[in-house]
Design a protein around this motif. Structure first.
Motif, short mmCIF file in Angstrom:
data_model
loop_
_atom_site.label_atom_id
_atom_site.label_comp_id
_atom_site.label_asym_id
_atom_site.label_seq_id
_atom_site.Cartn_x
_atom_site.Cartn_y
_atom_site.Cartn_z
N ARG A 72 0.84 -1.21 0.00
CA ARG A 72 0.00 0.00 0.00
C ARG A 72 0.87 1.25 0.00
O ARG A 72 0.57 2.24 -0.70
CB ARG A 72 -0.92 0.00 1.23
CG ARG A 72 -2.01 -1.07 1.20
CD ARG A 72 -3.06 -0.81 2.26
NE ARG A 72 -2.51 -0.83 3.62
CZ ARG A 72 -2.39 -1.93 4.36
NH1 ARG A 72 -2.78 -3.10 3.85
NH2 ARG A 72 -1.91 -1.87 5.58
N ARG A 75 2.40 1.92 -3.48
CA ARG A 75 1.43 2.52 -4.40
C ARG A 75 1.21 4.00 -4.05
O ARG A 75 1.10 4.84 -4.95
CB ARG A 75 0.10 1.76 -4.33
CG ARG A 75 0.16 0.37 -4.95
CD ARG A 75 -1.23 -0.21 -5.14
NE ARG A 75 -1.90 -0.46 -3.86
CZ ARG A 75 -1.83 -1.60 -3.20
NH1 ARG A 75 -1.09 -2.60 -3.66
NH2 ARG A 75 -2.48 -1.76 -2.06
N SER A 79 2.07 7.25 -6.41
CA SER A 79 1.00 8.19 -6.78
C SER A 79 1.41 9.64 -6.54
O SER A 79 0.82 10.56 -7.10
CB SER A 79 -0.26 7.88 -5.98
OG SER A 79 -0.15 8.31 -4.63
#
Length: 311
Positions: A72, A75, A79
């Motif tokens: 997580r 990611r 981003s």
């Protein structure tokens, strides 16, 4: 290593991991600090993520939880990437230190990124690494020793970074032990400088520069858990099992289950003058707890014959 000592270390690591996992936000970021631009996002997430990547988890269930959190986090960090790399958060521009930490974390997660290309604008011909490159940002655009080692460590796994990495390592050696601009503890600069030079033995054929050890020995008494964790990392880089054992014991004494107390160590210097400033305190002790977890985990990986010789 005596069994009770090892059990205490593993218990502290497990508590620190549990605490860090509980503090991860739903979008994958670990947010820390309360500065004018808001809390940090990519920088602190990459820091915590890198530390957890090398943590000594206890059992397969814990490993699964950590890996899920790291996925997580990876990611989330990706981003937040801009064209020039990563910044303190998504409201700020990119900087060399945040970009280097993001690259180190992503590389530890098996991602192949063009780190050399992203860091190139911040690195001068002499191997100095400038935290920012925006015109008019004053002292923040100077070459900073506490960023140079981190950038060099980010470039270690980059296939096209050879000549650039060599320039950075040479500068770190020449300026040993370096000066900390962004941190209130010199132990930060010593620990990461040692780690970089240790990883590049061809650049230091005579061994590690003795200035690192002299500077480490000259430091005043530890003021924070953050400081002690970096002294432990430095002792490990020096293969000083006795010092490592001592700093490990200090970290165990400082542990306040489940985490370590936050440390006021981050500096936000004035851009134009060298006015002394009070260091910024952590809100959730994320950087301190994660670096303590990482340092203790690396201590546990000492070969048995070295660890036992120090106890």
């Amino acid at each position: 290593m005596p069994a009770p000592f090892e059990r205490a270390i593993r218990a502290a690591i497990a508590g620190g991991i549990d605490y860090l996992l509980s503090q991860q936000d739903g979008d994958g970021f670990w947010r820390e600090f309360d500065l004018a631009p808001g809390p940090s996002e990519a920088w602190t997430t990459a820091w915590v993520g890198w530390c957890l990547t090398g943590a000594a988890e206890r059992g397969p269930a814990a490993r699964v939880r950590v890996q899920a959190a790291l996925a997580r986090a990876c990611r989330a960090v990706m981003s937040a990437k801009g064209d020039a790399g990563w910044g303190y958060n998504r409201r700020t521009g990119a900087d060399a230190d945040s970009t280097a930490w993001a690259l180190r974390f992503c590389a530890a997660q098996g991602m192949a990124l063009d780190g050399a290309g992203l860091l190139a604008p911040y690195i001068d011909a002499g191997g100095g690494v400038h935290t920012f490159v925006e015109p008019g940002w004053g002292r923040w655009t100077d070459a900073h020793d506490d960023v140079a080692a981190n950038a060099g460590l980010a470039l270690l796994a980059m296939p096209k970074a050879g000549a650039t990495l060599q320039r950075i390592v040479r500068r770190v050696i020449e300026r040993c032990p370096g000066h900390t601009f962004w941190w209130s503890t010199q132990a930060y600069c010593i620990a990461w400088g040692l780690r970089l030079v240790s990883a590049c033995p061809a650049q230091a054929p005579g061994g590690l520069p003795p200035g690192f050890r002299r500077a480490l020995d000259a430091l005043a008494g530890p003021a924070s858990c953050f400081d002690v964790a970096h002294r432990l990392l430095a002792a490990l880089a020096l293969h000083d099992a006795g010092a490592a054992n001592s700093w490990c014991a200090v970290l165990l004494d400082q542990w306040q289950a489940p985490a370590w107390p936050g440390s006021p160590v981050l500096l936000v210097p004035d851009r134009t003058t060298a006015t002394p400033l009070d260091p910024q305190a952590e809100m959730k002790a994320l950087l301190t707890t994660s670096i303590c977890v990482r340092a203790l985990s690396e201590f546990l990986r000492l070969p048995d014959h070295i660890a036992s010789s120090a106890t």
